[in-house]
Write a protein that holds these residues in place. Structure first.
Motif, PDB file in Angstrom:
ATOM      1  N   GLY A 284       0.759  -1.425   0.187  1.00 39.58           N
ATOM      2  CA  GLY A 284      -0.043   0.003  -0.007  1.00 39.58           C
ATOM      3  C   GLY A 284       0.836   1.089  -0.024  1.00 39.58           C
ATOM      4  O   GLY A 284       0.314   2.137  -0.393  1.00 39.58           O
ATOM      5  N   LYS A 285       1.945   1.188   0.499  1.00 37.34           N
ATOM      6  CA  LYS A 285       2.974   2.367   0.436  1.00 37.34           C
ATOM      7  C   LYS A 285       3.348   2.641  -0.969  1.00 37.34           C
ATOM      8  O   LYS A 285       3.926   3.631  -1.196  1.00 37.34           O
ATOM      9  CB  LYS A 285       4.331   2.059   1.508  1.00 37.34           C
ATOM     10  CG  LYS A 285       3.885   1.826   2.893  1.00 37.34           C
ATOM     11  CD  LYS A 285       5.033   1.339   3.689  1.00 37.34           C
ATOM     12  CE  LYS A 285       4.749   1.530   5.220  1.00 37.34           C
ATOM     13  NZ  LYS A 285       3.932   0.414   5.431  1.00 37.34           N
ATOM     14  N   GLU A 286       3.328   1.972  -1.805  1.00 38.84           N
ATOM     15  CA  GLU A 286       3.851   2.011  -3.216  1.00 38.84           C
ATOM     16  C   GLU A 286       2.519   2.695  -4.219  1.00 38.84           C
ATOM     17  O   GLU A 286       2.685   2.827  -5.227  1.00 38.84           O
ATOM     18  CB  GLU A 286       4.343   0.700  -3.760  1.00 38.84           C
ATOM     19  CG  GLU A 286       5.589   0.103  -2.917  1.00 38.84           C
ATOM     20  CD  GLU A 286       6.070  -1.121  -3.652  1.00 38.84           C
ATOM     21  OE1 GLU A 286       5.973  -1.301  -5.015  1.00 38.84           O
ATOM     22  OE2 GLU A 286       6.462  -2.136  -2.735  1.00 38.84           O
ATOM     23  N   VAL A 287       1.509   2.771  -3.745  1.00 34.02           N
ATOM     24  CA  VAL A 287       0.167   3.115  -4.205  1.00 34.02           C
ATOM     25  C   VAL A 287       0.192   4.785  -4.109  1.00 34.02           C
ATOM     26  O   VAL A 287       0.109   5.233  -3.035  1.00 34.02           O
ATOM     27  CB  VAL A 287      -1.062   2.442  -3.807  1.00 34.02           C
ATOM     28  CG1 VAL A 287      -2.234   3.006  -4.538  1.00 34.02           C
ATOM     29  CG2 VAL A 287      -0.918   0.941  -3.936  1.00 34.02           C
ATOM     30  N   SER A 288      -0.243   5.350  -5.130  1.00 37.38           N
ATOM     31  CA  SER A 288      -0.290   6.691  -5.362  1.00 37.38           C
ATOM     32  C   SER A 288      -1.446   7.057  -6.476  1.00 37.38           C
ATOM     33  O   SER A 288      -1.396   6.438  -7.505  1.00 37.38           O
ATOM     34  CB  SER A 288       0.941   7.706  -5.511  1.00 37.38           C
ATOM     35  OG  SER A 288       1.269   7.593  -7.028  1.00 37.38           O
ATOM     36  N   ALA A 289      -2.308   8.264  -6.327  1.00 38.39           N
ATOM     37  CA  ALA A 289      -3.265   8.556  -7.514  1.00 38.39           C
ATOM     38  C   ALA A 289      -2.415   9.012  -8.707  1.00 38.39           C
ATOM     39  O   ALA A 289      -2.707   8.530  -9.641  1.00 38.39           O
ATOM     40  CB  ALA A 289      -3.987   9.800  -7.003  1.00 38.39           C
ATOM     41  N   ARG A 290      -1.177   9.684  -8.368  1.00 40.05           N
ATOM     42  CA  ARG A 290      -0.590   9.933  -9.593  1.00 40.05           C
ATOM     43  C   ARG A 290       0.022   8.653 -10.294  1.00 40.05           C
ATOM     44  O   ARG A 290      -0.043   8.840 -11.609  1.00 40.05           O
ATOM     45  CB  ARG A 290       0.740  10.797  -9.226  1.00 40.05           C
ATOM     46  CG  ARG A 290       1.614  11.624 -10.374  1.00 40.05           C
ATOM     47  CD  ARG A 290       2.394  12.736  -9.862  1.00 40.05           C
ATOM     48  NE  ARG A 290       1.713  13.699  -9.408  1.00 40.05           N
ATOM     49  CZ  ARG A 290       0.897  14.674  -9.900  1.00 40.05           C
ATOM     50  NH1 ARG A 290       1.043  14.740 -11.138  1.00 40.05           N
ATOM     51  NH2 ARG A 290       0.271  15.557  -9.307  1.00 40.05           N
ATOM     52  N   GLU A 291       0.633   7.875  -9.906  1.00 34.97           N
ATOM     53  CA  GLU A 291       0.788   6.716 -10.641  1.00 34.97           C
ATOM     54  C   GLU A 291      -0.246   5.857 -10.973  1.00 34.97           C
ATOM     55  O   GLU A 291      -0.037   4.806 -11.986  1.00 34.97           O
ATOM     56  CB  GLU A 291       1.893   5.807  -9.697  1.00 34.97           C
ATOM     57  CG  GLU A 291       3.361   6.439  -9.371  1.00 34.97           C
ATOM     58  CD  GLU A 291       3.958   6.860 -10.511  1.00 34.97           C
ATOM     59  OE1 GLU A 291       3.992   5.832 -11.514  1.00 34.97           O
ATOM     60  OE2 GLU A 291       4.571   7.701 -10.774  1.00 34.97           O
ATOM     61  N   ALA A 292      -1.297   6.105 -10.427  1.00 35.78           N
ATOM     62  CA  ALA A 292      -2.283   4.970 -10.739  1.00 35.78           C
ATOM     63  C   ALA A 292      -2.865   5.304 -12.046  1.00 35.78           C
ATOM     64  O   ALA A 292      -3.649   4.371 -12.778  1.00 35.78           O
ATOM     65  CB  ALA A 292      -3.518   5.253  -9.877  1.00 35.78           C
ATOM     66  N   VAL A 293      -2.793   6.344 -12.896  1.00 39.67           N
ATOM     67  CA  VAL A 293      -2.991   6.614 -14.378  1.00 39.67           C
ATOM     68  C   VAL A 293      -2.027   6.233 -15.229  1.00 39.67           C
ATOM     69  O   VAL A 293      -2.233   6.735 -16.510  1.00 39.67           O
ATOM     70  CB  VAL A 293      -3.604   8.158 -14.330  1.00 39.67           C
ATOM     71  CG1 VAL A 293      -4.628   8.454 -13.403  1.00 39.67           C
ATOM     72  CG2 VAL A 293      -2.438   9.190 -14.163  1.00 39.67           C
ATOM     73  N   THR A 294      -1.004   5.704 -14.799  1.00 42.03           N
ATOM     74  CA  THR A 294       0.201   5.250 -15.565  1.00 42.03           C
ATOM     75  C   THR A 294       0.085   3.790 -16.172  1.00 42.03           C
ATOM     76  O   THR A 294      -0.381   3.074 -15.288  1.00 42.03           O
ATOM     77  CB  THR A 294       1.388   5.626 -15.307  1.00 42.03           C
ATOM     78  OG1 THR A 294       1.709   4.784 -14.095  1.00 42.03           O
ATOM     79  CG2 THR A 294       1.586   6.973 -14.676  1.00 42.03           C
ATOM     80  N   GLY A 295       0.493   3.534 -17.059  1.00 43.56           N
ATOM     81  CA  GLY A 295       0.389   1.936 -17.536  1.00 43.56           C
ATOM     82  C   GLY A 295      -0.886   1.528 -18.030  1.00 43.56           C
ATOM     83  O   GLY A 295      -0.886   0.211 -17.744  1.00 43.56           O
ATOM     84  N   VAL A 296      -1.743   2.275 -18.056  1.00 43.85           N
ATOM     85  CA  VAL A 296      -3.150   1.714 -18.343  1.00 43.85           C
ATOM     86  C   VAL A 296      -3.427   1.728 -19.868  1.00 43.85           C
ATOM     87  O   VAL A 296      -3.117   2.707 -20.823  1.00 43.85           O
ATOM     88  CB  VAL A 296      -4.153   2.847 -18.012  1.00 43.85           C
ATOM     89  CG1 VAL A 296      -5.346   2.479 -18.205  1.00 43.85           C
ATOM     90  CG2 VAL A 296      -3.840   2.744 -16.255  1.00 43.85           C
ATOM     91  N   SER A 297      -3.690   0.524 -20.471  1.00 43.55           N
ATOM     92  CA  SER A 297      -4.010   0.484 -21.825  1.00 43.55           C
ATOM     93  C   SER A 297      -5.576   0.074 -22.230  1.00 43.55           C
ATOM     94  O   SER A 297      -5.689  -0.075 -23.238  1.00 43.55           O
ATOM     95  CB  SER A 297      -3.193  -0.579 -22.498  1.00 43.55           C
ATOM     96  OG  SER A 297      -3.298  -1.977 -21.964  1.00 43.55           O
TER      97      SER A 297
END
Length: 316
Positions: A284-297
């Protein structure tokens, strides 16, 4: 008595109209095996939803992981799932391990990186991906996501499975093979550190092989579910420099038919309780909203788009 009979009849009629649909906010979050990361991590997410959204009842369910989870969502047997974003891409497009495209799939966001780690024995002389030519290399279980990761990265360097001595082994079997000299290298797609590679590093030592430069760019450009990352120095015993690598991302998938309001509420609840998620599970410490929109196809669910837009992030 007549009134009770009438009420009972009305209820039966309502049930027949509803068929097998679920009542209220009772949902299934498909995860993975009980000994892996997805199951306890999914339990932590479900707990956040259940305690922060009134009337919510989400059950984290143990499963066979990504491919099965996506089929469960597509069939309406689960509403949410934790999956690898590359496997989700294959399911959505009907490629690789899927004979045809699955419907009813949408993305809430990516969660944390699962790094494609390439480890070699110190005696192999391997220092780069190109050096794998002619070597004994484990590429994960047959038909696994790891096997496809290995295929895609090798292609970025102009190699195919025909250019290596291919072995389909589990992470533990791969580590054992390098230790006993029957393998030269292996691919492991997992969060870092990985326990099999930790054991290898302590018992026999290992060399981490970087994926970098134009070759890394070629893989990312061909497969937009990859992101670039770095395995920090010291992650494994004896590794004293950072290693550039590619990663896929654990992803929160949702049925496309779930209402926009429901998905908005759940996306908002999750990303506003990340501190709690980090306490409940280390990932859970590696989760962020900013990164959540990356790597999405695979397209975002409109409910997730609405939340991310509210906090200034582009999720389209």
């Amino acid at each position: 008595m007549k009134k009770n009979v009438f009420v009972a009849a009305a209820c039966l009629a309502a049930v027949s109209l509803m068929g097998c649909t679920k009542k209220g906010n009772n949902y299934i979050l498909a995860t993975g095996g009980t000994s892996g990361t997805y199951y306890p991590f999914g339990g932590a997410i479900a707990n956040i939803w259940n305690t922060s959204i009134e009337g919510m009842n989400v059950t984290a369910q143990a499963t066979g992981a990504s491919a099965e989870n996506l089929r469960l969502i597509s069939r309406g047997e689960a509403e949410f799932a934790i999956v690898q974003n590359d496997v989700m891409d294959y399911a959505y497009n009907g490629t690789d391990m899927f004979d045809s495209a699955l419907g009813n799939l949408a993305t809430i966001g990516t969660l944390y990186p699962e790094v494609v780690q390439i480890a070699a024995s110190k005696s192999s002389g391997i220092t780069g991906v190109a050096d794998l030519r002619g070597k004994r290399v484990s590429i994960g279980d047959a038909g696994s996501g790891v096997e496809f990761n290995a295929k895609q990265i090798l292609e970025g360097y102009g190699l195919t499975f025909d250019d290596i001595q291919k072995h389909n082994l589990s992470f533990k079997e791969s580590s054992d093979g390098i230790q006993n000299g029957t393998l030269d290298a292996c691919f492991v797609t997992a969060g870092v550190p990985n326990s099999a590679l930790q054991e290898l590093a302590f018992t026999a030592g290992l060399v981490l092989i970087p994926v970098t430069g134009a070759e890394a760019d070629a893989v990312v450009n061909s497969h937009n579910f990859y992101t670039k990352t770095v395995i920090p120095a010291g992650t494994y015993y004896g590794t004293d420099t950072d290693t550039e690598a590619l990663a896929i991302r654990a992803t929160l998938a949702v049925g496309a038919n779930i209402s926009e309001r429901t998905v908005y509420d759940m996306t908002k609840a999750l990303f506003e309780h990340l501190e709690e998620l980090g306490v409940a599970h280390a990932k859970g410490k590696e989760v962020s909203a900013r990164e959540a929109v990356t790597g999405v196809s695979v397209p975002f669910h409109p409910g997730a788009v609405k939340y991310f837009k509210e906090i200034g992030l582009n999720a389209e």
